[in-house]
Design an enzyme around this catalytic site. Structure first.
Site, PDB file in Angstrom:
ATOM      1  N   LYS A   1       0.813  -1.214   0.000  1.00  0.00           N
ATOM      2  CA  LYS A   1       0.000   0.000   0.000  1.00  0.00           C
ATOM      3  C   LYS A   1       0.851   1.271   0.000  1.00  0.00           C
ATOM      4  O   LYS A   1       0.332   2.359  -0.267  1.00  0.00           O
ATOM      5  CB  LYS A   1      -0.939   0.007   1.213  1.00  0.00           C
ATOM      6  CG  LYS A   1      -2.012  -1.057   1.178  1.00  0.00           C
ATOM      7  CD  LYS A   1      -3.015  -0.831   0.050  1.00  0.00           C
ATOM      8  CE  LYS A   1      -4.188  -1.800   0.153  1.00  0.00           C
ATOM      9  NZ  LYS A   1      -5.180  -1.607  -0.910  1.00  0.00           N
ATOM     10  N   ASP A   2       2.149   1.153   0.284  1.00  0.00           N
ATOM     11  CA  ASP A   2       3.018   2.325   0.180  1.00  0.00           C
ATOM     12  C   ASP A   2       2.976   2.921  -1.219  1.00  0.00           C
ATOM     13  O   ASP A   2       3.058   4.142  -1.399  1.00  0.00           O
ATOM     14  CB  ASP A   2       4.470   1.946   0.507  1.00  0.00           C
ATOM     15  CG  ASP A   2       4.791   2.097   1.975  1.00  0.00           C
ATOM     16  OD1 ASP A   2       3.875   2.399   2.757  1.00  0.00           O
ATOM     17  OD2 ASP A   2       5.961   1.899   2.348  1.00  0.00           O
TER      18      ASP A   2
END
Length: 362
Positions: free
Chosen positions: A62-63
């Site tokens: 999700k970064d």
């Protein structure tokens, strides 16, 4: 390091980075040889590779979309410097956005539900994020995710200038995986990837991977791993106790992608798969990656000999130590004791060989 091992002390380390954002992406792709019996030996039946997304700065895949969506909002002027982002998250996106917002001087308010685990909540707070917890499912649908999204809309009306990045429909979400995740996998494997397994929630990951595959005329078979109880891709709504996989409503992004195959996994299979990966490969991963392991076990016999397969390790397992990796929690929440867990692991190994009965110990 043994005397016979090659020394790396003379190798020059990577150049310094100007910003932590530059460390997002470029995660290792590692060959797995011990997870299933067919992967080992002098003539393994196929090759399996794991994209270790837990080695991103925020600990998950999700970064990538968090940074892409935030920078897009700032560049477009939709989000003013020093403004406020309000977003729904089951955990990983919340941690990623908390880090990215802190680095950009943006206030972050994360709407979560009762399934969030304590380490994740603590991490978001430590990074300066604020938590708004939804305690009851949406009365119309019985879904916690729907309740979170509705609370986001309420907060946007209450907070002047607040912005929602809309991870469920923002094109910057899949673009981050098209230009990053799948590109890196394809380039590392000379663009020969016969199958890719990815867990789905917003469907940004598999959507972005599908776009790269299409744009580069690859023949990769895309396998979406979804939770039982998720409505994505024609699923039936039901209770989901593990965060990070599945959705209680059809996301905008999911309407733009059609996987070649959808494999639905239950929570015990996710737990068994995560534990199998940890014990056989030393990779401590989260519940959604455990679901991918379970899906791989079930579909492995149908893959042609010589296939080159990639799977995404979406996040690390540390936040799940008190749930997926805790026997007491598994017993209370999933109704499975130690014997049941062991049988579930052995069932996965048997399935990977195309066998009906459980095989050797994990």
């Amino acid at each position: 390091m043994s005397p016979s091992s090659p020394s790396r002390s003379g190798a020059r380390g990577p150049s310094p980075l100007d910003d932590l954002a530059e460390a997002v992406g470029g995660t290792p792709l590692v060959r797995l040889r011990r997870l299933f019996p067919d992967l080992d030996g002098d003539s393994p039946r196929l090759e399996l590779y794991a994209k270790l997304e837990q080695l991103n700065p925020g600990g998950s895949t999700k970064d990538r979309p968090a940074l892409a969506m935030l920078e897009d909002a700032l560049a477009s002027g939709r989000l003013a410097p020093g403004g406020t982002v309000v977003e729904s998250s089951s955990g990983n996106l919340g941690m990623a956005l908390a880090r990215a917002c802190a680095a950009h001087g943006v206030r972050f308010l994360c709407v979560v539900d009762s399934r969030i685990n304590a380490p994740t909540a603590a991490t978001i707070r430590a990074l300066g994020g604020e938590l708004e917890q939804v305690t009851q499912p949406d009365p119309e649908t019985g879904d916690l995710l729907t309740a979170r999204v509705k609370r986001v809309q309420q907060l946007l009306e209450e907070i002047p200038g607040a912005v929602n990045l809309h991870q469920y429909g923002n094109p910057a979400n899949p673009a981050a995986h098209r230009d990053g995740t799948m590109r890196e996998i394809a380039e590392a494997l000379d663009h020969r990837v016969d199958a890719l397994y990815a867990a789905v929630s917003t469907t940004g990951t598999i959507g972005g991977c599908a776009a790269y595959v299409r744009d580069h005329d690859m023949t990769t078979r895309l396998v979406a791993v979804d939770a039982e109880g998720s409505v994505l891709f024609g699923g039936t709504a039901g209770t989901r106790r593990l965060p990070g996989m599945g959705a209680g409503f059809v996301t905008d992004l999911s309407r733009q992608v059609q996987p070649d195959e959808v494999v639905r996994v239950d929570e015990l299979a996710c737990t068994a798969g995560a534990r199998l990966l940890a014990r056989r490969e030393g990779i401590l991963a989260g519940a959604s990656t455990g679901g991918i392991v379970a899906a791989l076990a079930r579909t492995l016999p149908s893959l042609p000999d010589g296939s080159r397969v990639a799977m995404i390790v979406h996040d690390g397992g540390s936040p799940y130590l008190s749930t997926v990796y805790d026997d007491e929690w598994v017993g209370q929440q999933l109704g499975a004791d130690a014997d049941a867990l062991d049988r579930a692991r052995q069932d996965l190994l048997a399935a990977s060989r195309g066998a009906e009965a459980p095989g050797g110990a994990a």
